[in-house]
Design a protein around this motif. Structure first.
Motif, mmCIF file in Angstrom:
data_model
loop_
_atom_site.group_PDB
_atom_site.id
_atom_site.type_symbol
_atom_site.label_atom_id
_atom_site.label_comp_id
_atom_site.label_asym_id
_atom_site.label_seq_id
_atom_site.Cartn_x
_atom_site.Cartn_y
_atom_site.Cartn_z
ATOM 1 N N MET A 1 46.294 33.569 47.188
ATOM 2 C CA MET A 1 45.470 34.604 47.771
ATOM 3 C C MET A 1 46.394 35.671 48.349
ATOM 4 S SD MET A 1 42.098 34.771 50.064
ATOM 5 C CE MET A 1 41.475 33.553 49.037
ATOM 6 N N ILE A 2 46.136 36.901 47.992
ATOM 7 C CA ILE A 2 46.911 38.030 48.495
ATOM 8 C C ILE A 2 46.121 38.667 49.623
ATOM 9 C CG2 ILE A 2 47.906 40.259 47.909
ATOM 10 C CD1 ILE A 2 48.078 39.231 45.021
ATOM 11 N N LYS A 3 46.742 38.797 50.780
ATOM 12 C CA LYS A 3 46.071 39.335 51.969
ATOM 13 C C LYS A 3 46.556 40.752 52.239
ATOM 14 C CE LYS A 3 45.422 34.784 53.842
ATOM 15 N NZ LYS A 3 45.464 33.917 54.963
ATOM 16 N N PRO A 4 45.813 41.531 53.046
ATOM 17 C CA PRO A 4 46.244 42.890 53.381
ATOM 18 C C PRO A 4 47.672 42.901 53.911
ATOM 19 C CG PRO A 4 44.029 42.522 54.175
ATOM 20 C CD PRO A 4 44.544 41.183 53.684
ATOM 21 N N GLY A 5 48.444 43.861 53.445
ATOM 22 C CA GLY A 5 49.836 43.980 53.865
ATOM 23 C C GLY A 5 50.808 43.275 52.950
ATOM 24 N N THR A 6 50.311 42.454 52.033
ATOM 25 C CA THR A 6 51.170 41.743 51.092
ATOM 26 C C THR A 6 51.548 42.676 49.952
ATOM 27 O OG1 THR A 6 50.111 39.636 51.579
ATOM 28 C CG2 THR A 6 51.318 39.791 49.500
ATOM 29 N N VAL A 7 52.794 42.659 49.560
ATOM 30 C CA VAL A 7 53.256 43.422 48.415
ATOM 31 C C VAL A 7 53.524 42.440 47.286
ATOM 32 C CG1 VAL A 7 55.074 44.917 47.506
ATOM 33 C CG2 VAL A 7 54.275 45.208 49.864
ATOM 34 N N LEU A 8 52.878 42.651 46.162
ATOM 35 C CA LEU A 8 53.051 41.787 44.997
ATOM 36 C C LEU A 8 53.772 42.580 43.919
ATOM 37 C CD1 LEU A 8 52.418 39.240 43.259
ATOM 38 C CD2 LEU A 8 50.338 40.431 42.559
ATOM 39 N N LEU A 9 54.873 42.060 43.448
ATOM 40 C CA LEU A 9 55.593 42.654 42.330
ATOM 41 C C LEU A 9 55.388 41.751 41.131
ATOM 42 C CD1 LEU A 9 58.939 43.509 44.144
ATOM 43 C CD2 LEU A 9 56.978 45.014 43.760
ATOM 44 N N ALA A 10 54.794 42.292 40.083
ATOM 45 C CA ALA A 10 54.521 41.491 38.894
ATOM 46 C C ALA A 10 55.064 42.215 37.672
ATOM 47 C CB ALA A 10 53.023 41.262 38.748
ATOM 48 N N GLU A 11 55.841 41.516 36.887
ATOM 49 C CA GLU A 11 56.391 42.095 35.671
ATOM 50 C C GLU A 11 55.782 41.371 34.480
ATOM 51 O OE1 GLU A 11 60.720 43.095 33.747
ATOM 52 O OE2 GLU A 11 60.546 41.402 35.084
ATOM 53 N N ASP A 12 55.196 42.136 33.604
ATOM 54 C CA ASP A 12 54.591 41.553 32.409
ATOM 55 C C ASP A 12 54.769 42.556 31.277
ATOM 56 O OD1 ASP A 12 53.196 40.276 30.478
ATOM 57 O OD2 ASP A 12 51.372 40.022 31.630
ATOM 58 N N LEU A 13 55.879 42.447 30.571
ATOM 59 C CA LEU A 13 56.166 43.397 29.504
ATOM 60 C C LEU A 13 55.660 42.932 28.149
ATOM 61 C CD1 LEU A 13 59.824 44.295 30.503
ATOM 62 C CD2 LEU A 13 57.740 45.596 30.976
ATOM 63 N N LYS A 24 35.600 38.750 49.403
ATOM 64 C CA LYS A 24 35.190 39.321 50.686
ATOM 65 C C LYS A 24 35.597 40.783 50.855
ATOM 66 C CE LYS A 24 35.467 34.913 53.100
ATOM 67 N NZ LYS A 24 36.071 34.194 54.225
ATOM 68 N N SER A 25 35.743 41.522 49.782
ATOM 69 C CA SER A 25 36.120 42.927 49.882
ATOM 70 C C SER A 25 35.774 43.643 48.589
ATOM 71 C CB SER A 25 37.611 43.072 50.161
ATOM 72 O OG SER A 25 37.966 44.435 50.227
ATOM 73 N N LYS A 26 35.550 44.943 48.702
ATOM 74 C CA LYS A 26 35.353 45.764 47.513
ATOM 75 C C LYS A 26 36.450 46.816 47.405
ATOM 76 C CE LYS A 26 30.421 45.097 47.335
ATOM 77 N NZ LYS A 26 29.105 45.686 47.304
ATOM 78 N N VAL A 27 37.321 46.887 48.409
ATOM 79 C CA VAL A 27 38.390 47.866 48.429
ATOM 80 C C VAL A 27 39.662 47.243 47.873
ATOM 81 C CG1 VAL A 27 39.792 49.332 49.907
ATOM 82 C CG2 VAL A 27 37.394 48.999 50.447
ATOM 83 N N TRP A 28 40.268 47.944 46.932
ATOM 84 C CA TRP A 28 41.515 47.466 46.358
ATOM 85 C C TRP A 28 42.439 48.664 46.213
ATOM 86 C CZ3 TRP A 28 42.382 45.890 40.601
ATOM 87 C CH2 TRP A 28 43.660 45.358 40.440
ATOM 88 N N GLU A 29 43.482 48.701 47.015
ATOM 89 C CA GLU A 29 44.462 49.771 46.936
ATOM 90 C C GLU A 29 45.656 49.246 46.171
ATOM 91 O OE1 GLU A 29 45.268 51.813 50.584
ATOM 92 O OE2 GLU A 29 43.286 51.295 51.334
ATOM 93 N N ARG A 30 46.122 50.023 45.204
ATOM 94 C CA ARG A 30 47.233 49.560 44.376
ATOM 95 C C ARG A 30 48.049 50.749 43.894
ATOM 96 N NH1 ARG A 30 42.295 49.592 42.645
ATOM 97 N NH2 ARG A 30 41.741 50.407 40.634
#
Length: 50
Positions: A1-13, A24-30
Motif C-alpha cells: 500500500m502506497i500512502k501519501p508522501g511515499t515516492v515510488l520509482l518503477a522501471e518497466d521498459l 479510500k480516495s479518488k485523488v491520484w497525483e503522479r
C-alpha cells in the motif's frame, strides 16, 4: 500500500506496465519521467553504503 508522501520509482521498459487500485480516495497525483533506453541517468553509486 502506497500512502501519501511515499515516492515510488518503477522501471518497466519491457513489460506490460503497472495497474493501480484506489483505496479510500479518488485523488491520484503522479509524475511520469520517461527515460530513454540506454540513456545516462547520472546515478552514482555510494560505495561507502555497501
Amino acid at each position: 500500500m502506497i500512502k501519501p508522501g511515499t515516492v515510488l520509482l518503477a522501471e518497466d521498459l519491457k513489460g506490460k506496465g503497472h495497474s493501480w487500485d484506489m483505496v479510500k480516495s479518488k485523488v491520484w497525483e503522479r509524475l511520469y519521467i520517461p527515460i530513454a533506453e540506454d540513456a545516462d541517468d547520472f546515478f552514482i553509486v555510494d560505495k561507502d553504503q555497501d
